[in-house]
Design a protein around this motif. Structure first.
Motif, PDB file in Angstrom:
ATOM      1  N   LEU A 253       0.862  -1.249  -0.005  1.00  0.00           N
ATOM      2  CA  LEU A 253       0.014   0.134   0.052  1.00  0.00           C
ATOM      3  C   LEU A 253       0.839   1.302   0.147  1.00  0.00           C
ATOM      4  O   LEU A 253       0.325   2.281   0.222  1.00  0.00           O
ATOM      5  N   ALA A 254       2.008   1.025  -0.185  1.00  0.00           N
ATOM      6  CA  ALA A 254       2.826   2.232  -0.322  1.00  0.00           C
ATOM      7  C   ALA A 254       2.682   3.201  -1.565  1.00  0.00           C
ATOM      8  O   ALA A 254       2.186   2.689  -2.638  1.00  0.00           O
ATOM      9  N   GLY A 255       2.327   4.347  -1.320  1.00  0.00           N
ATOM     10  CA  GLY A 255       1.974   5.375  -2.255  1.00  0.00           C
ATOM     11  C   GLY A 255       0.436   5.393  -2.245  1.00  0.00           C
ATOM     12  O   GLY A 255      -0.180   6.085  -3.192  1.00  0.00           O
ATOM     13  N   PHE A 256      -0.784   4.654  -1.526  1.00  0.00           N
ATOM     14  CA  PHE A 256      -1.881   4.670  -1.534  1.00  0.00           C
ATOM     15  C   PHE A 256      -2.217   5.742  -0.544  1.00  0.00           C
ATOM     16  O   PHE A 256      -1.964   5.729   0.370  1.00  0.00           O
ATOM     17  N   GLY A 257      -3.385   6.529  -1.069  1.00  0.00           N
ATOM     18  CA  GLY A 257      -4.034   7.527  -0.109  1.00  0.00           C
ATOM     19  C   GLY A 257      -5.354   6.911   0.194  1.00  0.00           C
ATOM     20  O   GLY A 257      -6.064   6.325  -0.491  1.00  0.00           O
ATOM     21  N   LEU A 258      -5.757   7.149   1.361  1.00  0.00           N
ATOM     22  CA  LEU A 258      -7.249   7.029   1.896  1.00  0.00           C
ATOM     23  C   LEU A 258      -8.271   7.883   1.352  1.00  0.00           C
ATOM     24  O   LEU A 258      -8.118   9.211   1.474  1.00  0.00           O
ATOM     25  N   LEU A 259      -9.307   7.388   1.100  1.00  0.00           N
ATOM     26  CA  LEU A 259     -10.448   8.164   0.391  1.00  0.00           C
ATOM     27  C   LEU A 259     -11.678   8.055   1.235  1.00  0.00           C
ATOM     28  O   LEU A 259     -12.226   9.218   1.341  1.00  0.00           O
ATOM     29  N   GLY A 260     -11.918   7.012   1.735  1.00  0.00           N
ATOM     30  CA  GLY A 260     -13.105   6.817   2.846  1.00  0.00           C
ATOM     31  C   GLY A 260     -13.446   5.268   2.864  1.00  0.00           C
ATOM     32  O   GLY A 260     -12.719   4.284   2.467  1.00  0.00           O
ATOM     33  N   GLY A 261     -14.482   4.976   3.445  1.00  0.00           N
ATOM     34  CA  GLY A 261     -14.832   3.709   3.751  1.00  0.00           C
ATOM     35  C   GLY A 261     -16.511   3.607   4.007  1.00  0.00           C
ATOM     36  O   GLY A 261     -17.405   4.711   4.096  1.00  0.00           O
ATOM     37  N   ARG A 262     -16.911   2.562   4.091  1.00  0.00           N
ATOM     38  CA  ARG A 262     -18.344   2.244   4.346  1.00  0.00           C
ATOM     39  C   ARG A 262     -18.321   0.849   5.147  1.00  0.00           C
ATOM     40  O   ARG A 262     -17.307   0.035   5.135  1.00  0.00           O
ATOM     41  N   TYR A 263     -19.604   0.479   5.614  1.00  0.00           N
ATOM     42  CA  TYR A 263     -19.719  -0.938   6.274  1.00  0.00           C
ATOM     43  C   TYR A 263     -20.229  -1.842   5.346  1.00  0.00           C
ATOM     44  O   TYR A 263     -20.431  -1.860   4.184  1.00  0.00           O
ATOM     45  N   CYS A 264     -19.438  -3.201   5.370  1.00  0.00           N
ATOM     46  CA  CYS A 264     -19.655  -4.470   4.465  1.00  0.00           C
ATOM     47  C   CYS A 264     -19.627  -5.550   5.549  1.00  0.00           C
ATOM     48  O   CYS A 264     -19.605  -5.389   6.713  1.00  0.00           O
ATOM     49  N   SER A 265     -19.487  -6.748   5.077  1.00  0.00           N
ATOM     50  CA  SER A 265     -19.195  -7.949   5.779  1.00  0.00           C
ATOM     51  C   SER A 265     -18.224  -8.879   5.107  1.00  0.00           C
ATOM     52  O   SER A 265     -18.109  -8.753   3.754  1.00  0.00           O
ATOM     53  N   ILE A 266     -17.525  -9.427   5.693  1.00  0.00           N
ATOM     54  CA  ILE A 266     -16.869 -10.648   5.211  1.00  0.00           C
ATOM     55  C   ILE A 266     -17.171 -12.140   5.930  1.00  0.00           C
ATOM     56  O   ILE A 266     -17.233 -12.056   7.159  1.00  0.00           O
TER      57      ILE A 266
END
Length: 194
Positions: free
Chosen positions: A114-127
């Motif tokens: 994940l080097a170089g990746f920026g956070l945009l946001g998130g949501r709930y889900c399930s696994i």
């Protein structure tokens, strides 16, 4: 204008006196209910089949559990749903996703994926029916990745260290302290080993 009002009046009067006989009305109501009932039964049958197939995929000894989880992660990744909470820091995202039963923290992805990746946001889900965070990431070139974070469990922990390539996307699993991570990252090239 008067002539139009007269025609309108006549049409209204005609339809006011028209009625369906009780037997025909009852048959129409029964038909509507049976269509609704058939639709509900079809939906229930589809849900039951989905539940059985999912159970078989998960518990049948000949089925690879990592493949079942990878398929679930890939499906959610490909939907590319908008974030419910926009955030650029893990602390802000953790605060926004306050129903998670764990503290959301940034991962230490294998091989520094994940080097170089920026956070945009998130949501709930399930696994596998466990509440999880679905975190959207993007790098400077626009390459996207989706990170799934949930609590460690007896069923998910054995998947750690596994990788599944699917349709131009690589799905990787790892654990970090009390969290289980699944990363779906679009890639044209093969990623190096863990």
């Amino acid at each position: 204008m008067k002539e139009r009002q007269s025609i309108d009046h006549q049409v209204r009067r005609y339809y006011r006196v028209q009625k369906l006989d009780d037997e025909r009305l009852a048959a129409m109501v029964r038909g509507g209910r049976s269509r609704r009932r058939r639709r509900v039964l079809r939906l229930a049958a589809a849900a039951a089949v989905t539940a059985v197939v999912t159970s078989l995929l998960w518990w049948f000894p000949g089925i690879d559990r990592a493949d079942a989880v990878a398929a679930e992660v890939l499906l959610n990744h490909q939907k590319n749903l908008a974030s419910d909470f926009e955030a650029t820091t893990w602390a802000a995202l953790d605060q926004g996703l306050d129903r998670l039963p764990f503290t959301l923290e940034g991962p230490r992805a294998p091989g520094n994926r994940l080097a170089g990746f920026g956070l945009l946001g998130g949501r709930y889900c399930s696994i596998q029916a466990q509440l999880a965070a679905q975190v959207k990431l993007v790098d400077g070139r626009g390459k996207r990745a989706t990170l799934y974070v949930t609590e460690r469990s007896e069923t998910l922990d054995p998947l750690a260290g596994q990788r599944r390539p699917r349709e131009g996307t690589v799905i990787e699993f790892w654990v970090q302290e009390d969290l289980f991570f699944a990363l779906a990252i679009d890639t044209a090239e093969e990623l190096p080993a863990f």
